[in-house]
Design a protein around this motif. Sequence first.
Motif, mmCIF file in Angstrom:
data_model
loop_
_atom_site.group_PDB
_atom_site.id
_atom_site.type_symbol
_atom_site.label_atom_id
_atom_site.label_comp_id
_atom_site.label_asym_id
_atom_site.label_seq_id
_atom_site.Cartn_x
_atom_site.Cartn_y
_atom_site.Cartn_z
ATOM 1 N N ARG A 1 0.834 -1.190 0.000
ATOM 2 C CA ARG A 1 0.000 0.000 0.000
ATOM 3 C C ARG A 1 0.880 1.256 0.000
ATOM 4 N NH1 ARG A 1 -5.300 -1.209 2.122
ATOM 5 N NH2 ARG A 1 -5.446 -3.366 2.817
ATOM 6 N N TYR A 2 0.489 2.212 -0.839
ATOM 7 C CA TYR A 2 1.173 3.496 -0.898
ATOM 8 C C TYR A 2 0.137 4.623 -0.843
ATOM 9 C CZ TYR A 2 5.398 1.041 -2.450
ATOM 10 O OH TYR A 2 6.481 0.204 -2.527
ATOM 11 N N LEU A 3 0.560 5.743 -0.311
ATOM 12 C CA LEU A 3 -0.233 6.966 -0.372
ATOM 13 C C LEU A 3 0.296 7.775 -1.545
ATOM 14 C CD1 LEU A 3 -2.484 8.430 1.272
ATOM 15 C CD2 LEU A 3 -0.641 9.757 2.332
ATOM 16 N N PHE B 1 5.035 9.092 -3.659
ATOM 17 C CA PHE B 1 4.527 7.843 -3.109
ATOM 18 C C PHE B 1 5.069 7.645 -1.695
ATOM 19 C CE2 PHE B 1 4.507 7.207 -7.702
ATOM 20 C CZ PHE B 1 3.297 6.585 -7.939
ATOM 21 N N LEU B 2 4.177 7.441 -0.752
ATOM 22 C CA LEU B 2 4.570 7.151 0.624
ATOM 23 C C LEU B 2 4.191 5.717 0.954
ATOM 24 C CD1 LEU B 2 5.628 8.147 3.408
ATOM 25 C CD2 LEU B 2 3.239 8.690 3.972
ATOM 26 N N GLU C 1 3.678 1.016 4.937
ATOM 27 C CA GLU C 1 4.198 0.012 5.863
ATOM 28 C C GLU C 1 5.298 0.606 6.748
ATOM 29 O OE1 GLU C 1 2.978 -3.003 6.302
ATOM 30 O OE2 GLU C 1 1.477 -2.739 4.713
ATOM 31 N N ASP C 2 6.293 1.241 6.111
ATOM 32 C CA ASP C 2 7.413 1.785 6.888
ATOM 33 C C ASP C 2 7.499 3.309 6.806
ATOM 34 O OD1 ASP C 2 8.304 2.253 4.311
ATOM 35 O OD2 ASP C 2 10.031 0.921 4.422
ATOM 36 N N TYR C 3 6.522 3.945 6.136
ATOM 37 C CA TYR C 3 6.453 5.403 6.014
ATOM 38 C C TYR C 3 7.736 5.984 5.407
ATOM 39 C CZ TYR C 3 2.273 4.713 8.705
ATOM 40 O OH TYR C 3 1.048 4.255 9.120
ATOM 41 N N SER C 4 8.146 5.361 4.317
ATOM 42 C CA SER C 4 9.282 5.867 3.548
ATOM 43 C C SER C 4 8.772 6.414 2.224
ATOM 44 C CB SER C 4 10.303 4.751 3.294
ATOM 45 O OG SER C 4 9.718 3.707 2.520
#
Length: 359
Positions: free
Chosen positions: A169-171, A189-190, A193-196
Amino acid sequence: FLSTDFHANKLDTFDPLWISVSPCEIESENPLLRRFAHCSSLIAPNIVLISGGFGSRVGQHGRLRGATLMIKSGPVWKCSFVNNEGSIHLLTERMFHSMTSFCDSCCVIFGGRTSPLKPVTSLLLLKCEVGDGTISSISLSVKEIECIGTAPSPRWRHTATEVIYKGQRYLFIYGGRSPKEMVLNDWHFLNLEDYSWADIPVTGPTPESRHSHSACSWKDGVLIAGGLGATQIPLASVFHLRPTQSGFFWNRIEVTDSFIPRYSHTAHILDDKLFLLGGVTIYSDSIPEVTLIDLKTGQSLDYHINTNLVKWPLMLHNHSSVLLVKERQVLVIGGGGNCFSFGTHLNHQPVLLQLPEIR
């Protein structure tokens, strides 16, 4: 750009199609529901979270902080301000931000501003514990996230939409405006899962720069519609960002019948039909109400809204909306704006739009 085959009197050239709207049945009147430039998100069945914006507070108008819940119990919606968690202070004042829900009653707040020169830079993770579904059993925790990598430039009037790439999943953050740029055309793209911040290749015909557009998750990608372009002209284009084996690809959706260019609207997808709700246009004779675009055929239909049951001038701009799939309804919350000459005008309470059955 403007669609070259759009006619300003299009809504009057066909036998009108109608959609019904009715005031939402609220347990008790609540001024917290009168706002604009806010966000709403369905975080659990029959539970809507509202954050930010500009509206009524303690007998006057101003920027709003904190969070408000709407909870459906039978045909009635109950409303309550969330104030039972110590971390709620992180929900500071912000307008024109994004709030995107994803798995496990979580949502992410990104961007926004407190004034045209002061964008908000924090990214917040909100998690809702619903308990037995009653207001007293619901708790909300808020956490500021320190993301990995280079963050996008601060912005507002953007969109942030969940997409899926290679099972993750990405934002997807797109467009908007900033203190220095009237309109943005970048995307980011964020990883949720790990907010990278991830660098994912994107190809295809790039959409025009825009802000105040709409974005909906569709087929693991995102559908962008409308908005205000770089020349300050409303747009009437629809783009699909679809995942591929090596990244994403921009694909323009060809609409066979032109629709009214607009911005500051909302949108939802149901049964491969894109519904555009309200918005602002430059055509005074064709105020956008509801447009349906069939994503399989490209056909579009414009609908008038029957407001006989609404006792105030219904304003469908700067609002938020939530799709209620089972009921085939859209819950519209807030909407309106302020003007130095005419003051602040806000919708009195939420309304329910009944979507048409289209085969």
